[in-house]
Design an enzyme around this catalytic site. Structure first.
Site, mmCIF file in Angstrom:
data_model
loop_
_atom_site.group_PDB
_atom_site.id
_atom_site.type_symbol
_atom_site.label_atom_id
_atom_site.label_comp_id
_atom_site.label_asym_id
_atom_site.label_seq_id
_atom_site.Cartn_x
_atom_site.Cartn_y
_atom_site.Cartn_z
ATOM 1 C CB SER A 1 -41.235 -13.631 -2.717
ATOM 2 O OG SER A 1 -42.520 -14.103 -3.510
ATOM 3 C CE LYS B 1 -45.594 -11.876 -2.561
ATOM 4 N NZ LYS B 1 -45.249 -13.063 -3.131
ATOM 5 C CB SER C 1 -43.498 -16.926 -4.083
ATOM 6 O OG SER C 1 -42.311 -16.651 -4.751
#
Lengths: 475, 99
Positions: free
Chosen positions: A155, A80, A179
Protein backbone atom coordinates in the site's frame (compact mmCIF):
# COMPACT_ATOMS: atom_id res chain seq x y z
CA UNK A 1 20.97 21.80 -10.38
CA UNK A 2 21.69 18.26 -11.57
CA UNK A 3 24.17 17.78 -8.73
CA UNK A 4 21.28 18.11 -6.27
CA UNK A 5 19.62 14.91 -7.50
CA UNK A 6 20.64 11.28 -7.28
CA UNK A 7 21.43 11.79 -3.63
CA UNK A 8 21.33 9.31 -0.82
CA UNK A 9 20.91 10.45 2.78
CA UNK A 10 24.67 9.88 3.19
CA UNK A 11 25.75 11.76 0.09
CA UNK A 12 23.35 14.64 0.77
CA UNK A 13 24.56 14.88 4.37
CA UNK A 14 28.14 15.05 3.07
CA UNK A 15 27.17 17.71 0.54
CA UNK A 16 25.44 19.80 3.19
CA UNK A 17 28.39 19.44 5.55
CA UNK A 18 30.96 20.41 2.92
CA UNK A 19 28.88 23.36 1.81
CA UNK A 20 28.43 22.00 -1.71
CA UNK A 21 24.79 22.95 -1.37
CA UNK A 22 22.33 24.10 1.26
CA UNK A 23 19.22 22.39 2.54
CA UNK A 24 17.20 25.20 0.98
CA UNK A 25 18.72 24.47 -2.46
CA UNK A 26 18.21 20.76 -1.97
CA UNK A 27 14.59 21.18 -0.86
CA UNK A 28 13.82 23.62 -3.68
CA UNK A 29 15.24 21.13 -6.17
CA UNK A 30 13.04 18.31 -4.87
CA UNK A 31 9.96 20.54 -4.74
CA UNK A 32 10.52 21.55 -8.33
CA UNK A 33 11.04 17.92 -9.32
CA UNK A 34 7.67 17.13 -7.73
CA UNK A 35 6.05 20.02 -9.58
CA UNK A 36 7.61 18.81 -12.80
CA UNK A 37 6.79 15.12 -12.79
CA UNK A 38 4.26 14.25 -10.12
CA UNK A 39 1.33 15.13 -12.34
CA UNK A 40 2.10 11.99 -14.31
CA UNK A 41 3.05 9.78 -11.35
CA UNK A 42 0.73 11.00 -8.58
CA UNK A 43 2.97 9.89 -5.72
CA UNK A 44 1.94 12.82 -3.53
CA UNK A 45 -1.45 13.72 -2.06
CA UNK A 46 -0.14 16.88 -0.42
CA UNK A 47 3.05 18.85 -0.98
CA UNK A 48 4.24 21.18 1.77
CA UNK A 49 5.82 23.93 -0.31
CA UNK A 50 5.71 26.49 2.52
CA UNK A 51 6.62 24.48 5.59
CA UNK A 52 9.27 22.42 3.79
CA UNK A 53 11.19 25.57 2.89
CA UNK A 54 10.79 26.88 6.44
CA UNK A 55 12.29 23.65 7.75
CA UNK A 56 15.09 23.86 5.18
CA UNK A 57 15.92 27.46 6.15
CA UNK A 58 15.96 26.48 9.83
CA UNK A 59 18.33 23.64 8.99
CA UNK A 60 20.68 25.99 7.12
CA UNK A 61 20.65 28.37 10.07
CA UNK A 62 21.56 25.58 12.45
CA UNK A 63 24.38 24.56 10.13
CA UNK A 64 25.68 28.14 9.94
CA UNK A 65 25.85 28.36 13.73
CA UNK A 66 27.38 24.91 14.21
CA UNK A 67 24.20 23.41 15.66
CA UNK A 68 23.51 20.65 13.10
CA UNK A 69 21.35 17.89 14.57
CA UNK A 70 22.97 15.02 12.75
CA UNK A 71 23.00 13.21 9.47
CA UNK A 72 19.29 13.77 8.79
CA UNK A 73 19.38 17.51 9.39
CA UNK A 74 18.05 19.23 6.28
CA UNK A 75 17.28 16.04 4.36
CA UNK A 76 13.99 16.13 2.38
CA UNK A 77 11.70 13.18 3.09
CA UNK A 78 8.25 12.04 1.94
CA UNK A 79 5.80 10.56 4.45
CA UNK A 80 3.00 8.05 3.84
CA UNK A 81 -0.41 9.61 4.39
CA UNK A 82 -1.43 7.35 7.29
CA UNK A 83 1.30 8.89 9.47
CA UNK A 84 0.16 12.05 11.23
CA UNK A 85 2.02 15.33 10.77
CA UNK A 86 0.45 17.94 13.03
CA UNK A 87 -1.80 20.51 11.42
CA UNK A 88 -1.50 18.95 7.97
CA UNK A 89 -4.12 16.87 6.22
CA UNK A 90 -3.89 13.11 6.77
CA UNK A 91 -6.24 11.00 4.70
CA UNK A 92 -4.93 7.42 4.82
CA UNK A 93 -5.99 7.43 1.16
CA UNK A 94 -9.65 7.55 2.20
CA UNK A 95 -12.57 9.77 1.25
CA UNK A 96 -13.84 9.64 4.84
CA UNK A 97 -10.75 11.59 5.93
CA UNK A 98 -10.52 13.87 2.90
CA UNK A 99 -10.56 16.94 5.15
CA UNK A 100 -9.00 15.51 8.30
CA UNK A 101 -6.45 17.75 9.97
CA UNK A 102 -3.91 15.84 12.07
CA UNK A 103 -4.04 17.08 15.68
CA UNK A 104 -0.59 15.86 16.65
CA UNK A 105 2.64 14.48 15.28
CA UNK A 106 3.25 10.76 15.13
CA UNK A 107 6.16 9.81 17.38
CA UNK A 108 8.31 9.01 14.31
CA UNK A 109 7.58 12.53 13.03
CA UNK A 110 8.54 14.10 16.37
CA UNK A 111 11.80 12.17 16.22
CA UNK A 112 12.49 13.23 12.63
CA UNK A 113 11.64 16.85 13.45
CA UNK A 114 14.14 16.73 16.31
CA UNK A 115 16.65 15.29 13.84
CA UNK A 116 16.05 18.33 11.61
CA UNK A 117 14.48 16.56 8.64
CA UNK A 118 12.43 18.36 6.02
CA UNK A 119 8.96 16.98 5.20
CA UNK A 120 8.19 17.43 1.50
CA UNK A 121 4.65 16.12 1.72
CA UNK A 122 2.32 13.13 2.20
CA UNK A 123 2.27 10.23 -0.17
CA UNK A 124 -0.52 8.27 -1.79
CA UNK A 125 -1.54 4.84 -0.57
CA UNK A 126 -4.19 2.15 -0.84
CA UNK A 127 -7.07 3.24 1.38
CA UNK A 128 -6.30 2.47 5.02
CA UNK A 129 -3.30 0.48 3.78
CA UNK A 130 -5.55 -2.17 2.27
CA UNK A 131 -4.07 -3.16 -1.00
CA UNK A 132 -0.96 -4.17 -2.91
CA UNK A 133 -1.11 -1.71 -5.78
CA UNK A 134 -2.17 1.78 -4.57
CA UNK A 135 -5.15 1.42 -6.94
CA UNK A 136 -7.48 1.48 -3.94
CA UNK A 137 -6.67 5.07 -3.04
CA UNK A 138 -9.79 7.20 -3.02
CA UNK A 139 -7.74 9.88 -4.77
CA UNK A 140 -6.57 7.94 -7.81
CA UNK A 141 -3.71 5.50 -8.34
CA UNK A 142 0.00 6.18 -8.32
CA UNK A 143 1.95 5.08 -11.42
CA UNK A 144 5.14 3.10 -11.38
CA UNK A 145 7.93 5.49 -12.43
CA UNK A 146 9.52 2.69 -14.49
CA UNK A 147 6.36 2.19 -16.51
CA UNK A 148 3.37 4.48 -15.94
CA UNK A 149 0.95 1.83 -17.18
CA UNK A 150 1.91 -0.29 -14.23
CA UNK A 151 1.30 -0.14 -10.53
CA UNK A 152 4.02 0.89 -8.07
CA UNK A 153 2.83 -1.79 -5.65
CA UNK A 154 1.10 -1.04 -2.37
CA UNK A 155 0.00 0.00 0.00
CA UNK A 156 3.00 2.38 0.30
CA UNK A 157 3.04 2.96 -3.48
CA UNK A 158 3.33 6.73 -3.24
CA UNK A 159 6.33 6.55 -0.91
CA UNK A 160 8.01 4.00 -3.19
CA UNK A 161 7.37 6.02 -6.36
CA UNK A 162 8.56 9.24 -4.72
CA UNK A 163 11.97 7.75 -3.95
CA UNK A 164 12.23 5.79 -7.22
CA UNK A 165 11.48 8.92 -9.26
CA UNK A 166 13.85 11.02 -7.14
CA UNK A 167 11.09 13.27 -5.82
CA UNK A 168 12.42 12.64 -2.29
CA UNK A 169 15.71 11.34 -0.96
CA UNK A 170 13.92 8.82 1.23
CA UNK A 171 10.46 8.15 2.60
CA UNK A 172 8.54 6.42 5.35
CA UNK A 173 5.99 3.72 4.66
CA UNK A 174 4.04 1.28 6.80
CA UNK A 175 3.96 -2.51 6.50
CA UNK A 176 1.30 -4.88 7.81
CA UNK A 177 1.51 -7.67 5.22
CA UNK A 178 4.21 -6.39 2.88
CA UNK A 179 3.20 -2.81 2.20
CA UNK A 180 6.75 -1.44 2.41
CA UNK A 181 8.60 -4.34 0.86
CA UNK A 182 6.41 -5.17 -2.14
CA UNK A 183 6.23 -1.61 -3.53
CA UNK A 184 9.97 -1.26 -2.90
CA UNK A 185 10.45 -4.40 -4.99
CA UNK A 186 8.14 -3.16 -7.77
CA UNK A 187 9.85 0.24 -7.93
CA UNK A 188 13.45 -0.91 -7.58
CA UNK A 189 14.29 0.59 -4.19
CA UNK A 190 15.04 -0.66 -0.67
CA UNK A 191 12.16 -1.19 1.76
CA UNK A 192 12.64 -2.30 5.37
CA UNK A 193 10.06 -3.58 7.87
CA UNK A 194 11.65 -3.58 11.34
CA UNK A 195 11.00 -6.13 14.08
CA UNK A 196 7.53 -5.60 15.50
CA UNK A 197 7.81 -3.31 18.49
CA UNK A 198 10.95 -1.50 17.27
CA UNK A 199 9.19 1.58 15.98
CA UNK A 200 6.34 3.39 17.69
CA UNK A 201 2.91 3.20 16.10
CA UNK A 202 1.67 6.29 17.92
CA UNK A 203 0.33 8.56 15.20
CA UNK A 204 0.15 5.77 12.61
CA UNK A 205 -3.48 5.23 11.67
CA UNK A 206 -3.99 1.66 12.78
CA UNK A 207 -4.78 -1.12 10.36
CA UNK A 208 -3.88 -4.32 12.27
CA UNK A 209 -2.33 -3.22 15.54
CA UNK A 210 -0.49 -6.49 16.20
CA UNK A 211 1.13 -6.47 12.74
CA UNK A 212 1.66 -2.82 11.66
CA UNK A 213 5.16 -1.31 11.59
CA UNK A 214 6.48 1.92 10.13
CA UNK A 215 9.71 1.60 8.19
CA UNK A 216 12.09 3.34 5.79
CA UNK A 217 11.94 3.26 1.99
CA UNK A 218 15.26 4.37 0.60
CA UNK A 219 17.74 4.16 -2.25
CA UNK A 220 20.30 2.17 -0.26
CA UNK A 221 20.42 -0.24 2.67
CA UNK A 222 22.70 2.17 4.51
CA UNK A 223 20.06 4.91 4.23
CA UNK A 224 17.46 2.47 5.59
CA UNK A 225 19.68 1.87 8.62
CA UNK A 226 20.14 5.63 9.14
CA UNK A 227 16.40 6.27 9.06
CA UNK A 228 15.69 3.22 11.22
CA UNK A 229 18.08 4.51 13.89
CA UNK A 230 16.30 7.86 13.87
CA UNK A 231 12.77 6.51 14.22
CA UNK A 232 13.09 3.46 16.46
CA UNK A 233 12.77 3.29 20.23
CA UNK A 234 10.50 2.49 23.13
CA UNK A 235 7.65 4.98 23.37
CA UNK A 236 5.39 5.58 26.37
CA UNK A 237 2.64 6.39 23.89
CA UNK A 238 2.83 2.89 22.34
CA UNK A 239 2.67 0.00 24.77
CA UNK A 240 3.65 -2.46 22.07
CA UNK A 241 7.14 -0.99 21.66
CA UNK A 242 9.92 -3.11 23.06
CA UNK A 243 13.46 -2.47 24.13
CA UNK A 244 15.60 -4.57 21.81
CA UNK A 245 18.74 -3.04 23.23
CA UNK A 246 21.43 -1.53 21.08
CA UNK A 247 21.11 -2.44 17.42
CA UNK A 248 24.30 -4.33 16.58
CA UNK A 249 25.53 -3.64 13.08
CA UNK A 250 28.32 -5.80 11.71
CA UNK A 251 31.16 -4.44 9.61
CA UNK A 252 31.42 -6.99 6.86
CA UNK A 253 32.80 -6.88 3.36
CA UNK A 254 31.61 -10.35 2.44
CA UNK A 255 29.16 -13.01 3.57
CA UNK A 256 31.67 -15.55 4.93
CA UNK A 257 30.14 -17.48 7.76
CA UNK A 258 26.61 -16.34 6.93
CA UNK A 259 24.08 -19.18 6.67
CA UNK A 260 21.27 -18.33 4.27
CA UNK A 261 18.06 -20.30 4.70
CA UNK A 262 16.28 -21.09 1.44
CA UNK A 263 12.81 -22.34 2.40
CA UNK A 264 11.55 -24.94 -0.04
CA UNK A 265 7.95 -23.86 0.55
CA UNK A 266 8.65 -20.44 -0.94
CA UNK A 267 10.91 -21.51 -3.79
CA UNK A 268 8.42 -23.93 -5.32
CA UNK A 269 5.84 -22.77 -7.81
CA UNK A 270 4.12 -19.43 -7.57
CA UNK A 271 6.72 -17.03 -8.93
CA UNK A 272 7.10 -15.89 -12.52
CA UNK A 273 10.09 -17.02 -14.55
CA UNK A 274 11.56 -13.53 -14.60
CA UNK A 275 11.48 -13.31 -10.81
CA UNK A 276 12.89 -16.82 -10.43
CA UNK A 277 15.81 -16.09 -12.72
CA UNK A 278 16.83 -12.94 -10.87
CA UNK A 279 16.15 -14.38 -7.41
CA UNK A 280 18.21 -17.51 -8.11
CA UNK A 281 20.99 -15.33 -9.51
CA UNK A 282 20.88 -13.35 -6.27
CA UNK A 283 21.34 -16.57 -4.28
CA UNK A 284 24.33 -17.40 -6.44
CA UNK A 285 25.78 -13.93 -5.77
CA UNK A 286 25.41 -14.52 -2.05
CA UNK A 287 27.18 -17.85 -2.34
CA UNK A 288 30.00 -16.28 -4.31
CA UNK A 289 30.33 -13.71 -1.55
CA UNK A 290 30.98 -16.52 0.88
CA UNK A 291 27.54 -17.38 2.21
CA UNK A 292 26.42 -20.95 2.81
CA UNK A 293 23.02 -21.69 1.26
CA UNK A 294 20.99 -24.00 3.48
CA UNK A 295 17.87 -25.71 2.18
CA UNK A 296 15.31 -25.42 4.97
CA UNK A 297 11.84 -26.60 5.73
CA UNK A 298 9.57 -23.87 7.03
CA UNK A 299 6.45 -25.80 8.02
CA UNK A 300 3.19 -23.85 8.00
CA UNK A 301 4.84 -21.06 5.98
CA UNK A 302 2.25 -21.80 3.29
CA UNK A 303 -0.48 -20.97 5.81
CA UNK A 304 0.82 -17.50 6.66
CA UNK A 305 -1.29 -15.84 3.98
CA UNK A 306 -4.51 -17.44 5.27
CA UNK A 307 -3.58 -16.55 8.86
CA UNK A 308 -2.95 -12.96 7.77
CA UNK A 309 -6.25 -12.71 5.89
CA UNK A 310 -8.09 -13.77 9.02
CA UNK A 311 -6.19 -11.83 11.70
CA UNK A 312 -5.82 -8.60 9.73
CA UNK A 313 -9.52 -8.18 8.76
CA UNK A 314 -10.48 -8.97 12.36
CA UNK A 315 -8.26 -6.22 13.72
CA UNK A 316 -9.31 -3.92 10.90
CA UNK A 317 -12.98 -4.34 11.75
CA UNK A 318 -12.23 -3.20 15.29
CA UNK A 319 -9.81 -0.41 14.38
CA UNK A 320 -12.03 1.13 11.74
CA UNK A 321 -15.11 1.25 13.94
CA UNK A 322 -13.93 4.71 15.02
CA UNK A 323 -14.80 5.98 11.54
CA UNK A 324 -18.45 6.50 12.32
CA UNK A 325 -18.79 10.08 11.15
CA UNK A 326 -19.19 11.35 14.71
CA UNK A 327 -16.06 13.08 16.01
CA UNK A 328 -14.14 13.40 12.75
CA UNK A 329 -14.42 12.50 9.12
CA UNK A 330 -17.30 12.69 6.74
CA UNK A 331 -20.74 12.50 8.37
CA UNK A 332 -23.82 11.66 6.30
CA UNK A 333 -26.71 12.56 8.60
CA UNK A 334 -29.85 10.48 8.13
CA UNK A 335 -33.14 10.22 10.07
CA UNK A 336 -31.81 7.51 12.39
CA UNK A 337 -28.46 7.11 14.14
CA UNK A 338 -27.98 3.66 12.61
CA UNK A 339 -28.52 4.97 9.11
CA UNK A 340 -26.14 7.84 9.84
CA UNK A 341 -23.43 5.32 10.75
CA UNK A 342 -24.20 3.14 7.73
CA UNK A 343 -24.26 5.99 5.21
CA UNK A 344 -21.22 7.79 6.61
CA UNK A 345 -19.22 4.59 6.46
CA UNK A 346 -20.85 3.34 3.28
CA UNK A 347 -20.02 6.50 1.37
CA UNK A 348 -16.75 7.38 3.06
CA UNK A 349 -15.12 3.95 2.99
CA UNK A 350 -14.16 2.26 -0.27
CA UNK A 351 -15.29 -1.20 -1.34
CA UNK A 352 -12.10 -3.05 -0.42
CA UNK A 353 -12.18 -1.49 3.05
CA UNK A 354 -15.78 -2.49 3.54
CA UNK A 355 -14.99 -5.99 2.32
CA UNK A 356 -12.26 -6.43 4.91
CA UNK A 357 -14.36 -4.95 7.71
CA UNK A 358 -17.10 -7.44 6.86
CA UNK A 359 -14.65 -10.35 6.66
CA UNK A 360 -13.43 -9.37 10.10
CA UNK A 361 -16.94 -9.08 11.51
CA UNK A 362 -17.69 -12.55 10.14
CA UNK A 363 -14.56 -14.16 11.56
CA UNK A 364 -15.18 -12.61 14.98
CA UNK A 365 -18.89 -13.30 15.16
CA UNK A 366 -20.57 -15.86 17.37
CA UNK A 367 -20.32 -19.30 15.88
CA UNK A 368 -17.32 -18.48 13.72
CA UNK A 369 -14.87 -16.99 16.23
CA UNK A 370 -13.31 -20.34 17.17
CA UNK A 371 -13.10 -21.67 13.63
CA UNK A 372 -11.55 -18.56 12.18
CA UNK A 373 -9.97 -16.12 14.63
CA UNK A 374 -8.91 -18.51 17.36
CA UNK A 375 -7.66 -21.10 14.88
CA UNK A 376 -5.66 -18.42 13.04
CA UNK A 377 -4.03 -17.38 16.33
CA UNK A 378 -3.03 -20.99 16.94
CA UNK A 379 -1.59 -21.44 13.47
CA UNK A 380 0.27 -18.16 14.06
CA UNK A 381 1.96 -19.84 17.04
CA UNK A 382 2.97 -22.75 14.78
CA UNK A 383 4.41 -20.31 12.24
CA UNK A 384 6.37 -18.41 14.90
CA UNK A 385 7.77 -21.66 16.25
CA UNK A 386 8.74 -22.72 12.73
CA UNK A 387 10.69 -19.49 12.18
CA UNK A 388 12.39 -19.72 15.59
CA UNK A 389 13.44 -23.29 14.86
CA UNK A 390 14.76 -22.28 11.44
CA UNK A 391 16.84 -19.47 12.93
CA UNK A 392 18.67 -22.00 15.11
CA UNK A 393 20.39 -23.15 11.93
CA UNK A 394 20.48 -20.11 9.67
CA UNK A 395 21.16 -16.39 10.06
CA UNK A 396 18.73 -15.05 7.49
CA UNK A 397 15.96 -16.53 5.36
CA UNK A 398 15.82 -15.44 1.72
CA UNK A 399 12.91 -15.46 -0.74
CA UNK A 400 11.84 -13.25 -3.62
CA UNK A 401 9.89 -10.26 -2.28
CA UNK A 402 6.97 -10.61 -4.67
CA UNK A 403 5.82 -13.42 -7.00
CA UNK A 404 5.86 -11.12 -10.02
CA UNK A 405 7.11 -7.79 -11.25
CA UNK A 406 4.80 -4.76 -11.38
CA UNK A 407 1.54 -5.70 -13.06
CA UNK A 408 -0.57 -3.42 -15.20
CA UNK A 409 -3.01 -0.98 -13.65
CA UNK A 410 -6.42 -2.64 -13.52
CA UNK A 411 -5.10 -6.15 -14.08
CA UNK A 412 -5.89 -7.55 -10.63
CA UNK A 413 -8.75 -5.32 -9.52
CA UNK A 414 -11.61 -7.65 -10.29
CA UNK A 415 -10.28 -10.53 -8.20
CA UNK A 416 -9.38 -9.56 -4.62
CA UNK A 417 -7.92 -12.99 -3.95
CA UNK A 418 -5.46 -12.58 -6.85
CA UNK A 419 -4.41 -9.29 -5.28
CA UNK A 420 -4.05 -10.91 -1.84
CA UNK A 421 -1.74 -13.55 -3.32
CA UNK A 422 0.75 -10.77 -4.08
CA UNK A 423 1.61 -10.87 -0.38
CA UNK A 424 2.52 -14.55 -0.31
CA UNK A 425 6.24 -14.02 0.46
CA UNK A 426 5.91 -10.96 2.64
CA UNK A 427 3.19 -11.83 5.18
CA UNK A 428 5.28 -14.42 6.99
CA UNK A 429 7.47 -11.73 8.53
CA UNK A 430 4.44 -9.80 9.83
CA UNK A 431 2.77 -12.90 11.24
CA UNK A 432 6.02 -13.89 12.97
CA UNK A 433 6.91 -10.28 13.95
CA UNK A 434 10.42 -10.63 12.52
CA UNK A 435 12.33 -7.98 10.55
CA UNK A 436 12.48 -8.19 6.76
CA UNK A 437 14.00 -6.09 4.00
CA UNK A 438 13.61 -5.99 0.23
CA UNK A 439 16.68 -5.11 -1.83
CA UNK A 440 16.68 -4.67 -5.63
CA UNK A 441 18.38 -7.64 -7.27
CA UNK A 442 17.85 -7.13 -10.98
CA UNK A 443 15.20 -6.58 -13.62
CA UNK A 444 12.94 -8.87 -15.64
CA UNK A 445 11.78 -7.40 -18.94
CA UNK A 446 12.86 -4.00 -17.75
CA UNK A 447 10.91 -4.17 -14.49
CA UNK A 448 12.56 -4.27 -11.05
CA UNK A 449 12.80 -7.48 -9.04
CA UNK A 450 13.42 -7.47 -5.29
CA UNK A 451 15.01 -10.10 -3.07
CA UNK A 452 13.83 -10.37 0.52
CA UNK A 453 15.96 -11.07 3.59
CA UNK A 454 14.22 -12.04 6.82
CA UNK A 455 15.99 -12.02 10.16
CA UNK A 456 15.31 -13.20 13.65
CA UNK A 457 13.25 -11.13 16.06
CA UNK A 458 15.37 -8.21 17.24
CA UNK A 459 18.14 -9.09 14.79
CA UNK A 460 17.64 -5.94 12.70
CA UNK A 461 21.30 -4.93 12.87
CA UNK A 462 22.59 -8.24 11.56
CA UNK A 463 19.90 -8.30 8.89
CA UNK A 464 20.75 -4.82 7.63
CA UNK A 465 24.47 -5.64 7.66
CA UNK A 466 23.95 -8.75 5.52
CA UNK A 467 21.57 -6.98 3.14
CA UNK A 468 24.10 -4.20 2.73
CA UNK A 469 26.85 -6.60 1.69
CA UNK A 470 24.54 -8.19 -0.87
CA UNK A 471 23.66 -4.76 -2.25
CA UNK A 472 27.35 -3.94 -2.70
CA UNK A 473 28.44 -7.23 -4.24
CA UNK A 474 25.42 -7.31 -6.52
CA UNK A 475 26.33 -4.12 -8.32
CA UNK B 1 -20.08 -22.58 2.06
CA UNK B 2 -21.61 -19.93 -0.20
CA UNK B 3 -22.74 -16.86 1.66
CA UNK B 4 -26.39 -16.06 1.27
CA UNK B 5 -27.74 -12.62 0.58
CA UNK B 6 -29.23 -12.73 4.05
CA UNK B 7 -25.81 -13.33 5.62
CA UNK B 8 -24.25 -10.46 3.68
CA UNK B 9 -27.03 -8.14 4.78
CA UNK B 10 -26.53 -9.24 8.39
CA UNK B 11 -22.78 -8.72 8.11
CA UNK B 12 -23.23 -5.26 6.67
CA UNK B 13 -25.57 -4.51 9.52
CA UNK B 14 -23.09 -5.80 12.14
CA UNK B 15 -20.36 -3.72 10.51
CA UNK B 16 -22.57 -0.64 10.31
CA UNK B 17 -22.01 -0.35 6.56
CA UNK B 18 -24.27 0.43 3.65
CA UNK B 19 -23.82 -1.28 0.30
CA UNK B 20 -25.39 -0.60 -3.09
CA UNK B 21 -27.06 -3.49 -4.88
CA UNK B 22 -24.08 -3.89 -7.20
CA UNK B 23 -21.67 -3.84 -4.25
CA UNK B 24 -23.82 -6.37 -2.42
CA UNK B 25 -23.54 -8.75 -5.37
CA UNK B 26 -19.78 -8.31 -5.61
CA UNK B 27 -19.40 -8.85 -1.86
CA UNK B 28 -21.35 -12.14 -2.05
CA UNK B 29 -18.87 -13.50 -4.59
CA UNK B 30 -15.64 -12.05 -3.26
CA UNK B 31 -16.18 -12.62 0.46
CA UNK B 32 -17.11 -16.19 -0.30
CA UNK B 33 -13.89 -16.73 -2.26
CA UNK B 34 -11.77 -15.35 0.54
CA UNK B 35 -13.56 -17.38 3.22
CA UNK B 36 -13.04 -20.51 1.15
CA UNK B 37 -9.34 -19.73 0.87
CA UNK B 38 -8.80 -19.01 4.56
CA UNK B 39 -10.90 -22.04 5.40
CA UNK B 40 -7.80 -24.14 4.70
CA UNK B 41 -6.71 -23.32 8.26
CA UNK B 42 -9.39 -25.65 9.58
CA UNK B 43 -7.41 -28.58 8.14
CA UNK B 44 -4.50 -27.89 10.46
CA UNK B 45 -4.28 -29.85 13.67
CA UNK B 46 -3.80 -27.30 16.45
CA UNK B 47 -4.52 -29.61 19.38
CA UNK B 48 -2.60 -28.37 22.36
CA UNK B 49 -1.29 -25.32 20.53
CA UNK B 50 -1.86 -22.05 22.38
CA UNK B 51 -3.00 -18.89 20.61
CA UNK B 52 -0.20 -16.40 20.05
CA UNK B 53 -0.32 -14.06 23.00
CA UNK B 54 2.35 -11.68 21.83
CA UNK B 55 4.83 -10.72 24.49
CA UNK B 56 2.92 -7.76 25.73
CA UNK B 57 4.09 -6.63 29.07
CA UNK B 58 1.37 -4.45 30.53
CA UNK B 59 2.95 -1.20 31.66
CA UNK B 60 0.30 0.82 33.43
CA UNK B 61 0.81 4.45 34.18
CA UNK B 62 -0.98 6.79 36.56
CA UNK B 63 -3.83 8.69 35.02
CA UNK B 64 -2.68 12.28 35.27
CA UNK B 65 -4.91 14.99 33.88
CA UNK B 66 -2.98 17.16 31.42
CA UNK B 67 -4.24 20.16 29.52
CA UNK B 68 -4.44 19.53 25.78
CA UNK B 69 -1.97 21.76 23.93
CA UNK B 70 -3.72 24.60 22.08
CA UNK B 71 -2.69 23.54 18.57
CA UNK B 72 -3.96 20.01 19.19
CA UNK B 73 -7.22 21.26 20.65
CA UNK B 74 -7.86 23.58 17.71
CA UNK B 75 -7.26 20.80 15.22
CA UNK B 76 -9.53 18.37 17.08
CA UNK B 77 -12.34 20.92 17.15
CA UNK B 78 -11.81 21.81 13.49
CA UNK B 79 -12.39 18.13 12.65
CA UNK B 80 -15.84 18.03 14.27
CA UNK B 81 -18.37 17.33 11.48
CA UNK B 82 -20.93 19.42 13.36
CA UNK B 83 -20.43 21.69 16.32
CA UNK B 84 -21.98 24.22 18.62
CA UNK B 85 -19.28 26.61 19.76
CA UNK B 86 -16.40 24.32 20.72
CA UNK B 87 -18.63 21.38 21.48
CA UNK B 88 -19.23 18.41 19.22
CA UNK B 89 -22.84 18.02 18.13
CA UNK B 90 -24.05 14.48 17.47
CA UNK B 91 -27.43 12.92 16.61
CA UNK B 92 -29.35 11.99 19.74
CA UNK B 93 -28.86 8.41 20.77
CA UNK B 94 -32.32 8.14 22.27
CA UNK B 95 -34.19 10.14 19.64
CA UNK B 96 -37.13 8.55 17.98
CA UNK B 97 -37.40 6.96 15.47
CA UNK B 98 -34.68 4.63 16.71
CA UNK B 99 -32.56 2.84 14.13
Amino acid sequence: MAHLFDQTIRSAADGLKSGAFSSTELTKAYLSQIRGIDLSIHAFLDVFEGTALDQAHASDERRATGKTQGVLDGIPLAIKDNILIQDHRSTAGSQILANYRAPYDATVITKLRNAGSVFLGKTNMDEFAMGSSTERSAFGPTKNPRDPERVPGGSSGGSAAAVAADMAIASLGSDTGGSIRQPASFCGIVGFKPSYGSVSRSGLMAMASSLDQIGPMTKTVEDAAVLFEAIRGVDVLDQTTKDFGEVKYETRTDLKGVRIGVPRQAWGKGMTDGVREDAEAALKTMEEAGAELVDIDLPYADEALAVYYVLMPCEVSANLSRFDGMRFGQRETRPTLLETYQQSRGEGLGEEVRRRVMLGSYALSKGYYDAYYRQARKVQTLIRRAYSAAFENVDVIVTPTAPSTAFKIGEKLSDPLAMYLEDVYTVGANVAGIPAISVPCGTAEGLPVGIQFQGKMGGDGALLSIARVFEHVNL
Amino acid sequence: MALTREEIVRLADLSRLSLTEAEMKRMEDTIDRVLTYVGRLSEIDTTGIPETEGDLEVRLRTDVVQATPELERTAIISNFPDKVGNSLRVPGVFEKPKG
